[in-house]
Design a protein around this motif. Structure first.
Motif, PDB file in Angstrom:
ATOM      1  N   ALA A  57      74.370 -24.861  -6.901  1.00 15.95           N
ATOM      2  CA  ALA A  57      74.837 -26.112  -7.488  1.00 15.95           C
ATOM      3  C   ALA A  57      74.778 -26.046  -9.008  1.00 15.95           C
ATOM      4  N   THR A  59      74.507 -27.936 -12.677  1.00 13.48           N
ATOM      5  CA  THR A  59      73.916 -29.154 -13.224  1.00 13.48           C
ATOM      6  C   THR A  59      74.741 -29.625 -14.410  1.00 13.48           C
ATOM      7  N   LEU A  80      82.158 -32.122 -12.497  1.00 11.88           N
ATOM      8  CA  LEU A  80      81.268 -32.808 -11.561  1.00 11.88           C
ATOM      9  C   LEU A  80      81.707 -34.251 -11.324  1.00 11.88           C
ATOM     10  N   HIS A  95      79.092 -42.639  -9.318  1.00 16.71           N
ATOM     11  CA  HIS A  95      79.558 -41.255  -9.470  1.00 16.71           C
ATOM     12  C   HIS A  95      78.873 -40.565 -10.653  1.00 16.71           C
ATOM     13  N   ALA A  97      75.980 -41.362 -12.033  1.00 16.66           N
ATOM     14  CA  ALA A  97      74.556 -41.178 -11.717  1.00 16.66           C
ATOM     15  C   ALA A  97      74.352 -39.940 -10.863  1.00 16.66           C
ATOM     16  N   GLU A  98      75.245 -39.735  -9.899  1.00 16.15           N
ATOM     17  CA  GLU A  98      75.144 -38.555  -9.034  1.00 16.15           C
ATOM     18  C   GLU A  98      75.412 -37.270  -9.810  1.00 16.15           C
ATOM     19  N   ALA A  99      76.481 -37.292 -10.628  1.00 14.76           N
ATOM     20  CA  ALA A  99      76.842 -36.090 -11.377  1.00 14.76           C
ATOM     21  C   ALA A  99      75.776 -35.727 -12.403  1.00 14.76           C
ATOM     22  N   LEU A 100      75.189 -36.733 -13.053  1.00 21.59           N
ATOM     23  CA  LEU A 100      74.174 -36.507 -14.090  1.00 21.59           C
ATOM     24  C   LEU A 100      72.778 -36.324 -13.506  1.00 21.59           C
ATOM     25  N   ASP A 101      72.611 -36.720 -12.235  1.00 28.03           N
ATOM     26  CA  ASP A 101      71.295 -36.731 -11.600  1.00 28.03           C
ATOM     27  C   ASP A 101      70.332 -37.593 -12.419  1.00 28.03           C
ATOM     28  N   GLU A 102      70.818 -38.798 -12.764  1.00 29.42           N
ATOM     29  CA  GLU A 102      70.035 -39.732 -13.569  1.00 29.42           C
ATOM     30  C   GLU A 102      70.094 -41.124 -12.957  1.00 29.42           C
ATOM     31  N   GLU A 103      69.085 -41.919 -13.242  1.00 25.29           N
ATOM     32  CA  GLU A 103      69.097 -43.323 -12.859  1.00 25.29           C
ATOM     33  C   GLU A 103      69.969 -44.095 -13.839  1.00 25.29           C
ATOM     34  N   GLY A 159      68.966 -38.378 -19.821  1.00 26.46           N
ATOM     35  CA  GLY A 159      68.441 -37.093 -19.358  1.00 26.46           C
ATOM     36  C   GLY A 159      68.713 -35.936 -20.297  1.00 26.46           C
TER      37      GLY A 159
END
Length: 240
Positions: A57, A59, A80, A95, A97-103, A159
């Motif tokens: 994956a 990031t 992403l 979308h 939030a998922e792509a960045l892996d952030e809240e 992030g």
């Protein structure tokens, strides 16, 4: 000097229309929009959900916010997320939030100015806000079909993912670097100590008050302090 987004837009207001008409020819011919080879812009298509990369994956490495949308690119160069402004803001926020892996932080702003500025919901990722409904200075207000607008006030997300616009420009870029890299900027107005530009022109055949692009601001140190998109350059009053 720190100036809030609401203050910048309030200062711009209707008087800026008069200033712009005095300093911009009635039928200017802007140069083609510059784009960075390292900072692609979103495709003008329906919003797409983040797409997993084959194998290991990827990031998030870069967010690009332009006149046409918001994209998130991975460390391997993959896309992403690619979002236009004509998608529901809550969906776009999910979308991203998922792509960045952030809240994502969500803020509800009340109606102000006797109903002229509607209540808004703002989704925040560090230096990037998306607001719905769009502010009155956005293309959405001019019936383009946009459902939210974006405002960038920092060089990175919460992030630490870099945020750029066309030609790799970001918060903290110098005016000289910006002008050299972008190539289609139009000086809008100077309201001390900030300087405003319109750039990333995607409707060059329209008149000077109907360009659709991005509005950017520079502080008294000559560095970019933020930008908003999509923007109707000739009408920069706003609420968000």
């Amino acid at each position: 000097m720190t100036t809030s987004r609401r203050t910048l837009l309030a200062l711009a207001g209707i008087p800026l229309l008069l200033a712009l008409s005095a300093c911009v020819p009635s039928d200017p011919t802007p140069r083609p929009t510059s784009t960075s080879t390292s900072s692609p812009t979103p495709e003008e298509s329906e919003s797409a959900s983040p797409t997993p990369t084959a194998g290991e994956a990827s990031t998030a490495a870069l967010v690009v916010v332009t006149a046409t949308g918001i994209s998130v690119f991975g460390t391997d160069g993959s896309t992403l997320a690619s979002e236009t402004y004509r998608t529901d803001a809550a969906t776009v926020a999910a979308h991203l939030a998922e792509a960045l892996d952030e809240e994502v932080a969500v803020t509800n702003l009340p109606e102000v100015e006797g109903g002229v500025c509607p209540a808004q919901t703002v989704y925040t990722f560090g230096g990037l806000d998306i607001s719905t409904p769009p502010g009155i200075g956005s293309a959405g207000f001019l019936e383009s079909g946009d459902l939210y607008d974006a405002y960038v006030s920092g060089a990175t997300t919460a992030g630490g993912v870099a945020i750029e616009t066309v030609a790799g420009q970001r918060v903290g870029s110098t005016r000289a670097a910006f002008e050299a890299a972008v190539g289609d900027e139009i000086r809008l107005e100077q309201y001390e100590p900030n300087i405003a530009y319109g750039f990333d022109i995607v409707n060059p055949e329209a008149g000077p008050y109907d360009y659709i692009g991005v509005q950017g601001w520079f502080d008294d140190d000559g560095r970019m302090s933020g930008w908003g998109a999509p923007a109707a350059i000739g009408f920069v009053g706003g609420c968000s």
